[in-house]
Design an enzyme around this catalytic site. Structure first.
Site, mmCIF file in Angstrom:
data_model
loop_
_atom_site.group_PDB
_atom_site.id
_atom_site.type_symbol
_atom_site.label_atom_id
_atom_site.label_comp_id
_atom_site.label_asym_id
_atom_site.label_seq_id
_atom_site.Cartn_x
_atom_site.Cartn_y
_atom_site.Cartn_z
ATOM 1 N N CYS A 210 0.796 -1.223 0.016
ATOM 2 C CA CYS A 210 0.041 0.103 -0.012
ATOM 3 C C CYS A 210 0.869 1.320 -0.038
ATOM 4 O O CYS A 210 1.785 1.400 0.811
ATOM 5 C CB CYS A 210 -0.782 0.244 1.181
ATOM 6 N N CYS B 228 0.529 3.463 3.165
ATOM 7 C CA CYS B 228 1.021 2.644 4.265
ATOM 8 C C CYS B 228 2.549 2.871 4.117
ATOM 9 O O CYS B 228 3.343 3.238 5.247
ATOM 10 C CB CYS B 228 0.939 1.302 4.280
#
Length: 821
Positions: A79, A82
């Site tokens: 991600c 992230c």
């Protein structure tokens, strides 16, 4: 007007193009970053990040029925959000490290196949998701979500404090009270508490500083922190508080004083309170005074200035690194060898040491760079390190002498402190000398720690930091700052560990008292480093001109000790040789006195001494050279053994005297035939034939002479023993002079003197020949016997010489075996 509009449009177009190019470049870099992460490391966090990495096996034990509250990030390593958030979460974990007994941070990678069920059980729908788990959570607890959480450390920290204040019962047992305190509670505080210091932080209702400092001091004893609101008029008036925030130290009896700090902010309060007298970490012993340190450490305590660098620490680090740490690798090869070459190259280039040490490093670097093999032995490396070649003004002091890196106990600080100091100095030296390679020092440090540093967990942590951050170093100044920032990260990580010296606690360096300009605050009072001031401080602090030379050993003493060690080593090597030869003597059962050898024999035996270890080994195994080596050993003995026997009468006793020595002499003669060096095998063979015939004629003459002596009356004879008879076998091989009669005692003294000095060779040879001629006369040989031997020897020599010249000119290297007529 149109022209102006055109210009404005042109400028706008250029700005848009620059924006799009920058955006495209950012996207490309992000793609490369993602590819790098996917190939280098699947997870975003490691054990070095001061947070708990959850797995299916540990998630229940960490989150269920825990005594501390838990903050958990559920993320996916693929991600993009992230990945962008991970540095913030790492900084948060480092920032609230002292809060761990009350609240701790954790993370779990939902992209991992093994963690998929965990993320499903906790109803994770998107990434990143942060959940707060209360202390003593139930197995079915799903945690509380951080709704629309901020992407900065300060905002996250405030959310965690809000969650703690709203915590239901049971309250985390280690968490102190966070609500404001009243004057009534302060008045009776010391009646129920035994702490040494009470810190009162006066602030507004919206401020979080008081609660943050309270949690920062959670792991420290002998101090308590309470929050006082500006609306508490009684205490505000009593203490005369006019600034908010401000901190006051309150003592029994109503005494108080204001805590002086550079900036009224959380970080400055926490640092100052942690350094108060008597304040120590929970479970850690109090700092030991320097007066007691002398009796508790291996070395006497050396007073030093903690704000300076000492050359003694740098030289001690070199000694431990090169002589102790590297010695565990008997063979250095492959990547480790390349790392060692780079490490020594950087040391030789940038180490700001004394001339003798710099000469040694340059000599060592030159030797290493000449090694073309893919491996070297540490023994060979040590030979160069110890300067066995005895180059002038070249040495590295042995032993350690810690000063600025000494610890209150032998297991504290020392070498790790020295390594950090050494590489700080090297990075600054690279900057000051105008190095163009920004990663030269950092890469050598990284490779050395990876291959050689003894603490393998420390090496792993450093490798994690280097893997993540070295790509952003684009200048030598950035290299200096990168090493400084990583050093502070390590200090933060190991603060409070068992390895922390209570006398020298791990802090964010440099502290305000050393560099006040290095510290500043952001908006809302958040601490911030002024990196320009930090760089200026580092370049000054680790500059070669600022390094103190106190407690250093004098260079002349270092060189003298090195020469003494070298001399002792040579003596040990020499002492090992006689021992080997003595053993060889015993194994061959040959005993010969020093005076029994002629100078020519001894000289030839010295020439036949093995020149390498293989030859020596062959002789020790019983080769042909072993007897000769045994004789040489006895000839060089410092206390020669006297084998002369008392005078004996004619008859049976005389036969006992002559029997064994004559045999020993004949054996010696057969083993040592080469008297004249003609550099030819043909000549040597011819000479051996002649000598065998001469020896047989002498044996016959001597037998007849003994028979005549038995028939005559007994008479007094000279002392005969091993000393004379050992040389008897060589009488027929050397020219004799019948006109001189030397005393045997003088002969022994001159031979001994020749062995010690190696001078007057020809004169001693002549005296030795004359003495042996006297020994022959006393055995009973006539002048006719002597004349025949001399004539035979002369004719043989002439014939041998003639044949040698003939075949040398005609046949060159062809060997011919000639027999006597």
């Amino acid at each position: 007007m149109a022209r102006r509009c055109g210009c404005a449009t042109s400028r706008l177009t250029e700005a848009q193009q620059k924006y799009h190019r920058k955006k495209a470049a950012t996207g490309v870099l992000l793609c490369f970053y993602l590819l790098f992460l996917s190939s280098a490391e699947a997870e975003l966090y490691t054990a070095s990040d001061q947070l708990v990495i959850l797995t299916p096996e540990s998630v229940k034990s960490v989150l269920v029925n825990s005594t501390a509250a838990m903050v958990v990030e559920f993320y996916a390593s693929w991600c993009g959000h992230c990945i962008s958030f991970s540095p913030i979460y790492k900084r948060l974990a480092s920032d609230i490290k002292e809060w761990k007994p009350a609240v701790n941070l954790a993370a779990v990678d939902c992209a991992s196949e093994e963690n998929r069920k965990v993320c499903t059980d906790y109803a994770i729908r998107g990434y990143p998701t942060i959940k707060f788990f209360h202390a003593y959570s139930k197995p079915d607890s799903q945690g509380e979500d951080f709704k629309a959480f901020p992407r900065d450390v300060r905002g996250l920290r405030h959310i965690i404090i809000d969650k703690l204040e709203a915590h239901d019962e049971p309250w985390p047992p280690a968490c102190p009270p966070l609500e404001p305190t009243s004057q009534a509670e302060i008045d009776v505080f010391f009646e129920t508490n035994t702490v040494q210091h009470l810190a009162l932080i006066f602030e507004d209702d919206e401020s979080y500083i008081g609660r943050e400092v309270t949690l920062d001091l959670l792991q420290f004893e002998n101090i308590a922190v309470r929050r006082i609101l500006s609306t508490e008029n009684g205490l505000v008036t009593k203490l005369g508080v006019r600034e908010f925030p401000s901190c006051y130290l309150y003592y029994p009896g109503g005494n108080f004083t204001r805590l002086r700090v550079n900036i009224e902010a959380r970080t400055f309060y926490s640092y100052a309170l942690q350094r108060l007298p008597g304040v120590v970490r929970s479970g850690k012993p109090p700092p030991v005074s320097t007066g007691i340190l002398t009796n508790r450490t291996e070395e006497p305590w050396r007073s030093f200035n903690s704000s300076r660098v000492y050359m003694a620490d740098l030289e001690s680090t070199l000694h431990y690194s090169l002589r102790v740490e590297l010695s565990s690798h008997t063979v250095i090869q492959g990547d480790a060898l390349n790392s060692l070459k780079k490490y020594i190259s950087v040391l030789a280039k940038y180490f700001p040491g004394r001339p003798v040490v710099k000469n040694l490093l340059k000599y060592l670097n030159s030797w290493l760079q000449r090694q073309t093999s893919d491996h070297i032995s540490y023994e060979a490396f040590q030979e160069i390190l110890d300067n066995t070649a005895q180059l002038d003004d070249t040495a590295l002091p042995e032993g350690v002498r810690w000063v600025g890196c000494q610890g209150s106990q032998p297991h504290f600080r020392r070498y790790p402190c020295g390594v950090w100091t050494l590489f700080h100095v090297l990075t600054v030296q690279a900057k000051n000398t105008g190095s163009s390679d920004c990663l030269e020092v950092l890469s050598s440090m990284r490779n050395y720690i990876h291959n050689f540093f003894g603490c393998r967990h420390c090496a792993e942590h450093f490798e994690n930091m280097a893997r993540e951050g070295l790509q952003g170093v684009d200048s030598v100044s950035a290299a200096v700052l990168w090493l400084w920032s990583r050093h502070n990260i390590v200090n933060n990580r190991i603060a409070g560990a068992l390895s922390e010296d209570p006398l020298f606690p791990k802090i964010q360096w440099p502290p305000p008292e050393m560099c006040s300009a290095c510290h500043t605050v952001k908006e809302y009072g958040e601490h911030k480093w002024n990196k320009e001031q930090v760089l200026s401080f580092l370049l000054s602090h680790f500059n070669s001109s600022s390094i103190l030379t106190d407690y250093l050993e004098d260079e002349s003493q270092i060189l003298e000790k090195q020469r003494e060690r070298h001399a002792r080593r040579l003596e040990e090597l020499e002492a090992m040789k006689p021992e080997g030869r003595k053993v060889r003597d015993v194994s061959n059962f040959i005993v010969v006195t020093p005076s029994s050898l002629s100078p020519v024999q001894e000289e030839e035996e010295e020439e036949e001494e093995p020149q390498d270890e293989a030859a020596a080994y062959d002789e020790e195994e019983g080769g042909e050279g072993a007897p000769a080596a045994a004789i040489e050993m006895e000839g060089k003995s410092s206390e020669p053994t006297t084998w002369t026997k008392p005078e004996m009468e004619v008859g049976h006793n005389r036969r006992q005297v002559h029997k064994k020595p004559s045999i020993v002499g004949m054996r010696m003669r057969e083993q040592k035939e080469d008297i004249v060096d003609l550099d030819s095998f043909v000549n040597q063979h011819f000479k051996a034939k002649a000598l065998q015939l001469a020896a047989s004629s002498r044996v016959k003459q001597r037998t007849l002479q003994r028979q005549r002596e038995v028939e005559q009356e007994p008479r007094h004879v000279y002392r005969l023993g091993m000393e004379l008879d050992a040389g008897f076998g060589m009488v027929g091989l050397q020219p004799l002079d019948a006109d001189l009669d030397l005393d045997m005692g003088q002969q022994k003294k001159r031979l001994l003197k020749r062995d010690l000095t190696g001078q007057n060779f020809e004169r001693d040879v002549e005296l030795n020949h004359k003495a042996r001629w006297m020994s022959m006369l006393n055995i009973g040989f006539s002048k006719l016997d002597i004349s025949l031997c001399v004539i035979l020897y002369f004719l043989s020599s002439m014939c041998l010489l003639g044949m040698y010249l003939f075949f040398k000119n005609r046949l060159r290297r062809r060997r011919v075996k000639i027999a006597l007529p």
